[in-house]
Enzyme design. Structure first.
Site, PDB file in Angstrom:
ATOM      1  N   ARG A 161     -26.024  30.654-111.974  1.00 50.37           N
ATOM      2  CA  ARG A 161     -24.651  30.284-112.345  1.00 50.37           C
ATOM      3  C   ARG A 161     -24.206  30.896-113.661  1.00 50.37           C
ATOM      4  O   ARG A 161     -23.082  31.341-113.810  1.00 50.37           O
ATOM      5  CB  ARG A 161     -24.557  28.762-112.477  1.00 50.37           C
ATOM      6  CG  ARG A 161     -23.969  28.069-111.284  1.00 50.37           C
ATOM      7  CD  ARG A 161     -23.825  26.574-111.557  1.00 50.37           C
ATOM      8  NE  ARG A 161     -22.816  26.002-110.694  1.00 50.37           N
ATOM      9  CZ  ARG A 161     -22.982  25.779-109.393  1.00 50.37           C
ATOM     10  NH1 ARG A 161     -24.106  26.095-108.797  1.00 50.37           N
ATOM     11  NH2 ARG A 161     -21.999  25.251-108.682  1.00 50.37           N
ATOM     12  N   HIS A 165     -28.539  35.090-108.454  1.00 50.81           N
ATOM     13  CA  HIS A 165     -27.704  33.947-108.091  1.00 50.81           C
ATOM     14  C   HIS A 165     -27.367  32.992-109.234  1.00 50.81           C
ATOM     15  O   HIS A 165     -26.543  32.105-109.064  1.00 50.81           O
ATOM     16  CB  HIS A 165     -28.351  33.144-106.950  1.00 50.81           C
ATOM     17  CG  HIS A 165     -29.568  32.368-107.368  1.00 50.81           C
ATOM     18  ND1 HIS A 165     -29.485  31.144-107.990  1.00 50.81           N
ATOM     19  CD2 HIS A 165     -30.889  32.626-107.262  1.00 50.81           C
ATOM     20  CE1 HIS A 165     -30.714  30.697-108.236  1.00 50.81           C
ATOM     21  NE2 HIS A 165     -31.572  31.577-107.809  1.00 50.81           N
TER      22      HIS A 165
HETATM   23  C1  UD1 Z   1     -28.734  26.307-105.931  1.00 51.48           C
HETATM   24  C2  UD1 Z   1     -29.264  25.510-107.135  1.00 51.48           C
HETATM   25  C3  UD1 Z   1     -30.109  26.407-108.030  1.00 51.48           C
HETATM   26  C4  UD1 Z   1     -31.189  27.110-107.217  1.00 51.48           C
HETATM   27  C5  UD1 Z   1     -30.548  27.845-106.051  1.00 51.48           C
HETATM   28  C6  UD1 Z   1     -31.597  28.480-105.180  1.00 51.48           C
HETATM   29  C7  UD1 Z   1     -27.889  23.720-108.105  1.00 51.48           C
HETATM   30  C8  UD1 Z   1     -26.690  23.383-108.877  1.00 51.48           C
HETATM   31  N1  UD1 Z   1     -28.128  25.034-107.925  1.00 51.48           N
HETATM   32  O1  UD1 Z   1     -27.821  27.290-106.413  1.00 51.48           O
HETATM   33  O2  UD1 Z   1     -30.729  25.619-109.034  1.00 51.48           O
HETATM   34  O3  UD1 Z   1     -31.854  28.030-108.062  1.00 51.48           O
HETATM   35  O4  UD1 Z   1     -29.807  26.915-105.256  1.00 51.48           O
HETATM   36  O5  UD1 Z   1     -31.043  29.423-104.311  1.00 51.48           O
HETATM   37  O6  UD1 Z   1     -28.583  22.842-107.630  1.00 51.48           O
HETATM   38  N2  UD1 Z   1     -24.398  28.743 -99.242  1.00 51.48           N
HETATM   39  C9  UD1 Z   1     -24.300  28.946 -97.872  1.00 51.48           C
HETATM   40  N3  UD1 Z   1     -25.436  28.739 -97.109  1.00 51.48           N
HETATM   41  C10 UD1 Z   1     -26.619  28.359 -97.624  1.00 51.48           C
HETATM   42  C11 UD1 Z   1     -26.708  28.157 -99.017  1.00 51.48           C
HETATM   43  C12 UD1 Z   1     -25.582  28.343 -99.808  1.00 51.48           C
HETATM   44  O7  UD1 Z   1     -23.254  29.296 -97.365  1.00 51.48           O
HETATM   45  O8  UD1 Z   1     -27.584  28.188 -96.875  1.00 51.48           O
HETATM   46  C13 UD1 Z   1     -23.182  28.963-100.085  1.00 51.48           C
HETATM   47  C14 UD1 Z   1     -22.152  27.823 -99.916  1.00 51.48           C
HETATM   48  O9  UD1 Z   1     -20.870  28.365-100.039  1.00 51.48           O
HETATM   49  C15 UD1 Z   1     -22.468  26.944-101.141  1.00 51.48           C
HETATM   50  C16 UD1 Z   1     -22.807  28.010-102.164  1.00 51.48           C
HETATM   51  O10 UD1 Z   1     -23.561  28.987-101.456  1.00 51.48           O
HETATM   52  O11 UD1 Z   1     -21.378  26.131-101.517  1.00 51.48           O
HETATM   53  C17 UD1 Z   1     -23.548  27.531-103.359  1.00 51.48           C
HETATM   54  O12 UD1 Z   1     -24.669  26.740-103.066  1.00 51.48           O
HETATM   55  P1  UD1 Z   1     -25.264  25.775-104.230  1.00 51.48           P
HETATM   56  O13 UD1 Z   1     -26.475  25.090-103.711  1.00 51.48           O
HETATM   57  O14 UD1 Z   1     -24.192  24.939-104.796  1.00 51.48           O
HETATM   58  O15 UD1 Z   1     -25.627  26.771-105.408  1.00 51.48           O
HETATM   59  P2  UD1 Z   1     -26.705  27.932-105.492  1.00 51.48           P
HETATM   60  O16 UD1 Z   1     -26.085  29.016-106.293  1.00 51.48           O
HETATM   61  O17 UD1 Z   1     -27.227  28.219-104.150  1.00 51.48           O
HETATM   62  N1  UDP Z   2     -36.432  34.142-101.098  1.00 50.73           N
HETATM   63  C1  UDP Z   2     -36.283  34.260 -99.712  1.00 50.73           C
HETATM   64  N2  UDP Z   2     -35.339  35.123 -99.227  1.00 50.73           N
HETATM   65  C2  UDP Z   2     -34.523  35.852-100.036  1.00 50.73           C
HETATM   66  C3  UDP Z   2     -34.657  35.697-101.440  1.00 50.73           C
HETATM   67  C4  UDP Z   2     -35.624  34.824-101.932  1.00 50.73           C
HETATM   68  O1  UDP Z   2     -37.006  33.625 -98.933  1.00 50.73           O
HETATM   69  O2  UDP Z   2     -33.682  36.606 -99.519  1.00 50.73           O
HETATM   70  C5  UDP Z   2     -37.440  33.186-101.607  1.00 50.73           C
HETATM   71  C6  UDP Z   2     -38.352  33.695-102.702  1.00 50.73           C
HETATM   72  O3  UDP Z   2     -39.512  34.295-102.179  1.00 50.73           O
HETATM   73  C7  UDP Z   2     -38.667  32.431-103.500  1.00 50.73           C
HETATM   74  C8  UDP Z   2     -37.424  31.594-103.320  1.00 50.73           C
HETATM   75  O4  UDP Z   2     -36.732  32.110-102.206  1.00 50.73           O
HETATM   76  O5  UDP Z   2     -39.756  31.716-102.945  1.00 50.73           O
HETATM   77  C9  UDP Z   2     -36.575  31.657-104.564  1.00 50.73           C
HETATM   78  O6  UDP Z   2     -35.332  31.118-104.293  1.00 50.73           O
HETATM   79  P1  UDP Z   2     -34.082  31.363-105.220  1.00 50.73           P
HETATM   80  O7  UDP Z   2     -34.232  32.649-105.953  1.00 50.73           O
HETATM   81  O8  UDP Z   2     -32.895  31.180-104.367  1.00 50.73           O
HETATM   82  O9  UDP Z   2     -34.143  30.124-106.192  1.00 50.73           O
HETATM   83  P2  UDP Z   2     -34.869  29.823-107.599  1.00 50.73           P
HETATM   84  O10 UDP Z   2     -36.341  30.049-107.416  1.00 50.73           O
HETATM   85  O11 UDP Z   2     -34.263  30.717-108.624  1.00 50.73           O
HETATM   86  O12 UDP Z   2     -34.522  28.391-107.852  1.00 50.73           O
END
Ligand code: UD1
Ligand code: UDP
Length: 383
Positions: free
Chosen positions: A213, A211
């Site tokens: 960026r 995921h």
């Molecule tokens: C975010 C965090 C990243 C973290 C990650 C964990 C920032 C900028 N990024 O990235 O540090 O590692 O979460 O997963 O804070 N969306 C849904 N449903 C959800 C979640 C996300 O539809 O429950 C979709 C939406 O379109 C949303 C997009 O994902 O706009 C991006 O979500 P966002 O929180 O901006 O970025 P992540 O890539 O999830």
């Molecule tokens: N995780 C989850 N379901 C998934 C993928 C990850 O519950 O399908 C959990 C994973 O075990 C970990 C956390 O989500 O505890 C990590 O989240 P993510 O990779 O989204 O974010 P990051 O840790 O990189 O910020």
């Protein structure tokens, strides 16, 4: 006696997983602490499943998520929403976690209200402002606003000391992700999901998540092409890939890996099945931060799809390898682990440099001690 008002602010899946043990521990001290939970809901479904699992009902929910949100959307909506909540609650200390945009906005909002800030998972650094982006700056900016630093490891503490943080304000606690993991992984866990139930775990299963960026676009495409070549070449290999909800990730996954035999694309899994799945697979490829901390504790080798990591401990221990996102590197490193038993065994040692399952207890003790509500400072976590 007035109770200490502690407010936990978080918004995404990983913050919720890692903050849940802290909230559950805070609630044990309801005679001394008044705990409030405010979620920005930067994530929606991915957040809610964690809240449900740990039975946490937020007092405030800003519900800020929008599809395809930008960093500007998240920061501004979180900051404006939190302003009102902080005005109403007037906490003594606000707890934020990690390095997301909610983390930074939460710390900034608390600072604007002149509330103290406690940073859980403080002190992780790559030293590269754009990798991971924007997390490295989120955590540095949060550090500048923090009063109590809860560093998961000694390495994290050293990073903070190098930046001039006062040693008295740093507590080495272990990472709360291990608290959450120990509560969740069970040998006899049964998946309720049809796909996960139907998988033969004696086969060689590769679990994949992506995921970051800075990996959007070509880097992710290269990774997916390498995965495709691996399943083409090894007929006993299957891939389980819970695809992040972010459309920037989903679209490329579908283009490269949609409808391939032995590649199972799913929605993000809830934490309980995901953690238990990690414990049953052969190998994990990921760019996640949290997964790099959990998998070593389960004895699973991790190939990290990034050029940098703020979590060097498991790399040093040999169970995690940084391989980046180039096609050849991904393919060759995964192939090595699929064909060379000695290489695999070297990486499959269970090591746990990140925690001992009681990090949340240390964090709450450190808060109580800092506010003169406990006599003893918690003993630091030693790996
Ligand atoms: C975010 C965090 C990243 C973290 C990650 C964990 C920032 C900028 N990024 O990235 O540090 O590692 O979460 O997963 O804070 N969306 C849904 N449903 C959800 C979640 C996300 O539809 O429950 C979709 C939406 O379109 C949303 C997009 O994902 O706009 C991006 O979500 P966002 O929180 O901006 O970025 P992540 O890539 O999830
Ligand atoms: N995780 C989850 N379901 C998934 C993928 C990850 O519950 O399908 C959990 C994973 O075990 C970990 C956390 O989500 O505890 C990590 O989240 P993510 O990779 O989204 O974010 P990051 O840790 O990189 O910020």
């Amino acid at each position: 006696m007035e109770k200490l008002k502690v407010m936990a602010i978080f918004g995404t899946r990983p913050e919720a997983i890692k903050m849940a043990p802290v909230i559950l521990e805070l609630e044990k001290f309801s005679d001394k602490i008044d705990t409030t939970v405010a979620v920005t809901a930067q994530h929606r479904e991915m957040l809610d499943q964690v809240l449900n699992l740990f039975k946490i009902t937020p007092n405030y929910d800003l519900n800020i998520m929008s599809a395809g949100q930008t960093l500007f959307d998240i920061t501004s909506r979180a900051l404006l929403g939190l302003n009102k909540i902080l005005e109403e609650v007037k906490p003594n200390i606000v707890l934020v976690h990690g390095d997301t945009t909610t983390t930074f906005a939460g710390a900034l909002a608390a600072y604007y209200h002149q509330n103290s800030v406690g940073h859980v998972e403080a002190g992780l650094r790559t030293g590269n402002k754009f990798s991971p982006y924007p997390e490295e700056m989120n955590r540095k900016l949060t550090a500048a606003l923090t009063d109590l630093n809860f560093a998961p490891t000694n390495t994290a503490k050293e990073n903070l000391l190098r930046e001039g943080v006062d040693e008295d304000k740093i507590f080495v606690t272990g990472n709360t992700v291990i608290d959450a993991l120990y509560k969740t992984v069970r040998r006899d866990f049964k998946f309720s999901d049809e796909l996960l139930n139907g998988i033969d775990y004696n086969k060689r299963i590769i679990l994949v998540t992506t995921h970051r960026r800075e990996n959007w676009g070509e880097p992710l495409r290269n990774v997916y092409k390498a995965l495709k070549k691996l399943v083409d070449e090894f007929s006993d290999v299957e891939i389980i890939f819970p695809v992040h909800k972010n459309p920037m990730v989903r679209n490329v996954v579908d283009e490269e890996l949609g409808n391939l035999p032995r590649v199972h694309l799913t929605d993000p899994l809830d934490y309980e099945p995901f953690a238990n799945l990690m414990s049953r697979v052969k190998l994990i490829l990921t760019d996640s931060g949290g997964v790099q901390e959990e998998a070593p504790a389960l004895g699973k080798p991790v190939l990290v799809l990034r050029g940098t990591t703020e979590r060097p401990e498991a790399v040093d221990a040999g169970t995690v390898k940084l391989i980046g996102t180039e096609f050849e590197k991904v393919y060759a490193n995964a192939k090595l682990l699929l064909t060379d038993d000695d290489e695999y065994k070297k990486m499959a040692e269970a090591v746990n440099p990140y925690g001992d399952g009681v990090a949340a207890r240390r964090i709450v003790q450190a808060i109580l001690w800092s506010y003169k509500l406990a006599d003893e400072k918690p003993a630091p976590f030693i790996a």
